[in-house]
Design an enzyme around this catalytic site. Structure first.
Site, PDB file in Angstrom:
ATOM      1  N   CYS A   1       1.483 -10.669   7.735  1.00  0.00           N
ATOM      2  CA  CYS A   1       0.209 -11.304   8.090  1.00  0.00           C
ATOM      3  C   CYS A   1       0.383 -11.996   9.435  1.00  0.00           C
ATOM      4  O   CYS A   1       0.978 -13.075   9.509  1.00  0.00           O
ATOM      5  CB  CYS A   1      -0.199 -12.315   7.028  1.00  0.00           C
ATOM      6  SG  CYS A   1      -1.804 -13.089   7.360  1.00  0.00           S
TER       7      CYS A   1
ATOM      8  N   THR B   1      -2.785  -5.985   2.762  1.00  0.00           N
ATOM      9  CA  THR B   1      -2.851  -5.858   4.214  1.00  0.00           C
ATOM     10  C   THR B   1      -2.499  -4.438   4.640  1.00  0.00           C
ATOM     11  O   THR B   1      -1.918  -3.668   3.871  1.00  0.00           O
ATOM     12  CB  THR B   1      -1.862  -6.830   4.907  1.00  0.00           C
ATOM     13  OG1 THR B   1      -0.521  -6.375   4.651  1.00  0.00           O
ATOM     14  CG2 THR B   1      -2.022  -8.259   4.407  1.00  0.00           C
TER      15      THR B   1
ATOM     16  N   CYS C   1      -6.090  -9.408   3.379  1.00  0.00           N
ATOM     17  CA  CYS C   1      -5.618 -10.231   4.498  1.00  0.00           C
ATOM     18  C   CYS C   1      -5.928 -11.704   4.242  1.00  0.00           C
ATOM     19  O   CYS C   1      -6.863 -12.280   4.802  1.00  0.00           O
ATOM     20  CB  CYS C   1      -6.233  -9.788   5.812  1.00  0.00           C
ATOM     21  SG  CYS C   1      -5.386 -10.516   7.241  1.00  0.00           S
TER      22      CYS C   1
ATOM     23  N   SER D   1      -7.074   3.284   5.246  1.00  0.00           N
ATOM     24  CA  SER D   1      -5.746   3.413   5.848  1.00  0.00           C
ATOM     25  C   SER D   1      -4.760   4.101   4.911  1.00  0.00           C
ATOM     26  O   SER D   1      -4.018   5.004   5.320  1.00  0.00           O
ATOM     27  CB  SER D   1      -5.217   2.034   6.260  1.00  0.00           C
ATOM     28  OG  SER D   1      -5.228   1.139   5.162  1.00  0.00           O
TER      29      SER D   1
ATOM     30  N   ALA E   1      -0.266  -3.774   6.783  1.00  0.00           N
ATOM     31  CA  ALA E   1       1.198  -3.727   6.847  1.00  0.00           C
ATOM     32  C   ALA E   1       1.790  -3.353   5.491  1.00  0.00           C
ATOM     33  O   ALA E   1       2.766  -2.610   5.415  1.00  0.00           O
ATOM     34  CB  ALA E   1       1.739  -5.081   7.302  1.00  0.00           C
TER      35      ALA E   1
END
Length: 445
Positions: free
Chosen positions: A374, A340, A196, A48, A342
């Site tokens: 999360c 994560t 995560c 990502s 995010a």
């Protein structure tokens, strides 16, 4: 096909075809010329963070000046594997070919990085290729270490055991859940950093919901054994989760670390971290394993790494403290926040700005505050949306109490976030919810 066209195509091929290109090129040039390549911005890793930064760098310096090194032919949206392991999503929905998500025109070098030498601004791959760069973005992710648990990964050949952290084992979690009859359903959290950190307990809540729905809950003892001294690192959300644990009769054992699996006996051995050497054997009817995790081998011991092997970065600018043309993002870094997607999104916006300033010989002027998120899935239709910063303080986007279970947050997790990932983050268009948070809170943090 012209030589230039073949060169462009081989940048999206693996090592074997790259060697074919070497043979072809040797008819016309020296072998030394074929083993080297130079690029203005080199991105290591096609996860990502790597793809998001490739897209951002393409807009900044042009596609022809950006290359990404990534060996995998498929790219997966891994946050959805929590729902795959619970039967709520298909594993097929989580993946797309890497070729389809590498930004158009950016060179994809389908190889594995074997050496990084920041003193010579160069990288070597398993093809023997040497790539030099002006700017380097390290986005290599982390490694799963099932082998650090005695009996694994071989135990995955047996039934009743799965793991949502691997493509090879996530469907085994769902199979074990479906085949559950009676006994202990055990969920582990390792004694290492993990990506995560909420995922190991999300599958516990989903399993509880599934067993209630299928009338098997009265026959089940659900156990969450975590190496951590807390249920969740942020007190506001931990308090809410403890209420759920008590209400649903879930058993939580803190400071318990999985060290061995005995699949023939259906036994899991945990060490009490507060009493080193003291172990306890749990029988299981279902076992979900979260493996120990660590930095990529190529970073360990390199000039770019800290003592633990993680990429060493300034936590605010995401720039390396020794090599000013090296930057990092995502799970491979030593940033003191949760690993994560995010966090990657928020980091990507800051890193884009940092690199822009460095390229113009200016100092970075934007700071990453450690924002991460999360979505704590607590059932098949509810989520607690945890958002927080470096200081462990809630940094919530919506003007409501996000420690409460909400159906709308589940739909955000299951339906909106995958769309935002594929069409926002990976295209370099989503830098986290910061601007929306400011708007929703009327400019107040």
């Amino acid at each position: 096909m012209s030589a230039s066209a073949l060169r462009t195509q081989v940048s999206r091929w693996g090592c074997s075809r790259a060697r074919d290109w070497t043979s072809y090129q040797s008819l016309h040039t020296t072998s030394r010329a074929t083993s080297k390549e130079h690029v203005k911005v080199l991105v290591l890793g096609g996860g990502s963070g790597g793809i998001a930064m490739s897209a951002r760098m393409k807009r900044k310096v042009g596609a022809e000046n950006v290359a990404v090194v990534e060996p995998s032919e498929m790219h997966y949206y891994q946050p959805i594997w929590t729902l795959v392991g619970a039967g709520a999503k298909s594993v097929e929905s989580s993946g797309r070919p890497t070729a389809s998500i590498v930004p158009s025109g950016v060179r994809w070098i389908r190889s594995k990085v074997t050496e990084v030498n920041p003193d010579t601004n160069s990288v070597r791959t398993d093809c023997g290729k040497e790539i030099t760069y002006e700017y380097l973005i390290v986005a290599l992710g982390l490694q799963l270490h099932y082998e650090r648990i005695k009996g694994l990964p071989e135990a995955f050949h047996h039934p009743k055991i799965g793991s949502n952290y691997s493509l090879k084992t996530v469907q085994k979690t769902w199979k074990a859940l479906q085949e559950f009859r009676e006994g202990n359903a055990i969920f582990s959290f390792p004694n290492s950093p993990v990506k995560c950190a909420g995922a190991p307990q999300k599958i516990m809540y989903l399993s509880d919901a599934y067993l209630r729905k299928t009338g098997k809950r009265s026959n089940a003892t659900i156990i969450y054994n975590t190496s951590l001294p807390v249920l969740f690192g942020i007190k506001k959300y931990a308090d809410a989760l403890w209420e759920i644990v008590r209400a649903r009769d879930l058993n939580v054992n803190l400071r318990h670390n999985l060290i061995e699996v005995r699949p023939e006996k259906q036994e899991a051995v945990f060490e009490n971290l507060d009493k080193p050497g003291v172990t306890k054997v749990f029988e299981y009817e279902m076992l979900h394993v979260t493996p120990p995790m660590g930095p990529p081998d190529v970073l360990k011991g390199s000039p770019l790494a800290d003592e633990a092997g993680w990429l060493n970065l300034n936590k605010e600018t995401l720039q390396h403290p020794v090599y000013p043309n090296v930057f990092g993002i995502g799970d491979c870094t030593n940033l003191p926040t949760a690993k994560t997607a995010a966090a990657v999104a928020a980091q990507s916006g800051v890193l884009d700005r940092t690199i822009s300033r460095i390229m113009k010989k200016n100092h970075p002027d934007k700071k990453y505050d450690g924002y991460t998120s999360c979505p704590l899935v607590t059932s098949y239709n509810t989520v607690i949306l945890a958002e927080f910063d470096y200081n462990g303080q809630p940094l919530e986007t919506f003007p409501l109490d996000q420690s409460k279970e909400r159906r709308i947050m589940y739909h955000m997790k299951a339906d909106l976030m995958p769309h935002l990932y594929w069409h926002g983050l990976l295209r370099g268009l989503w830098g986290g919810p910061g601007p929306y948070r400011t708007l929703m809170h009327l400019g107040m943090k």
